[in-house]
Design an enzyme around this catalytic site. Structure first.
Site, short mmCIF file in Angstrom:
data_model
loop_
_atom_site.label_atom_id
_atom_site.label_comp_id
_atom_site.label_asym_id
_atom_site.label_seq_id
_atom_site.Cartn_x
_atom_site.Cartn_y
_atom_site.Cartn_z
N HIS A 157 0.83 -1.20 0.00
CA HIS A 157 0.00 0.00 0.00
C HIS A 157 0.87 1.26 0.00
O HIS A 157 0.58 2.23 -0.69
CB HIS A 157 -0.94 -0.02 1.21
CG HIS A 157 -2.00 1.02 1.15
ND1 HIS A 157 -3.12 0.90 0.37
CD2 HIS A 157 -2.10 2.22 1.76
CE1 HIS A 157 -3.87 1.96 0.50
NE2 HIS A 157 -3.27 2.79 1.35
N GLU A 202 2.25 1.77 -3.48
CA GLU A 202 1.19 2.27 -4.35
C GLU A 202 1.04 3.79 -4.19
O GLU A 202 0.96 4.52 -5.19
CB GLU A 202 -0.14 1.59 -4.00
CG GLU A 202 -1.32 2.12 -4.77
CD GLU A 202 -2.64 1.57 -4.25
OE1 GLU A 202 -3.65 1.87 -4.89
OE2 GLU A 202 -2.65 0.89 -3.22
N HIS A 203 1.06 4.26 -2.96
CA HIS A 203 0.97 5.70 -2.73
C HIS A 203 2.17 6.43 -3.32
O HIS A 203 2.03 7.49 -3.92
CB HIS A 203 0.85 6.01 -1.23
CG HIS A 203 -0.53 5.82 -0.72
ND1 HIS A 203 -1.50 6.79 -0.82
CD2 HIS A 203 -1.12 4.76 -0.13
CE1 HIS A 203 -2.62 6.33 -0.29
NE2 HIS A 203 -2.42 5.09 0.13
#
Length: 102
Positions: free
Chosen positions: A68, A71-72
């Site tokens: 995650h 992804e950011h």
């Protein structure tokens, strides 16, 4: 007579489609990349998709959440790579992004 021929042709379509379905062949490259190929010669188009086995279901214990975070970093940017750099890189090469998360 025309409608009889049309009906006969339409009834035969499912059997033609079943015959037209191509089987998928699987190849393993020397670097471990698995390549699946399904040929379809009905249209002069080539489509490619790249799927990565990443995400929380593939994270080993102790580093959960890293997918995650990456992804950011990729879409929202970092100090060194501001937002949009990845998308600009793809557009310059005439690639269209289409991302899916599951």
């Amino acid at each position: 007579m025309k409608y009889t021929l049309l009906a006969a042709a339409l009834l035969g379509l499912p059997s033609l489609q079943a015959h037209a379905e191509a089987k998928v062949s699987e190849h393993m490259l020397a670097n471990g990349l698995k390549v699946l190929v399904k040929e379809d010669h009905r249209s002069p188009v080539a489509v490619s998709q790249v799927w990565y086995k990443v995400g929380s279901s593939y994270e080993p214990g102790g580093i959960t959440g890293i997918s995650h975070m990456l992804e950011h970093m990729m879409f929202k940017g970092t100090d060194k790579h501001p937002p949009g750099v990845f998308q600009d890189h793809s557009r310059k090469r005439r690639r269209r992004e289409c991302f899916y998360r599951s």
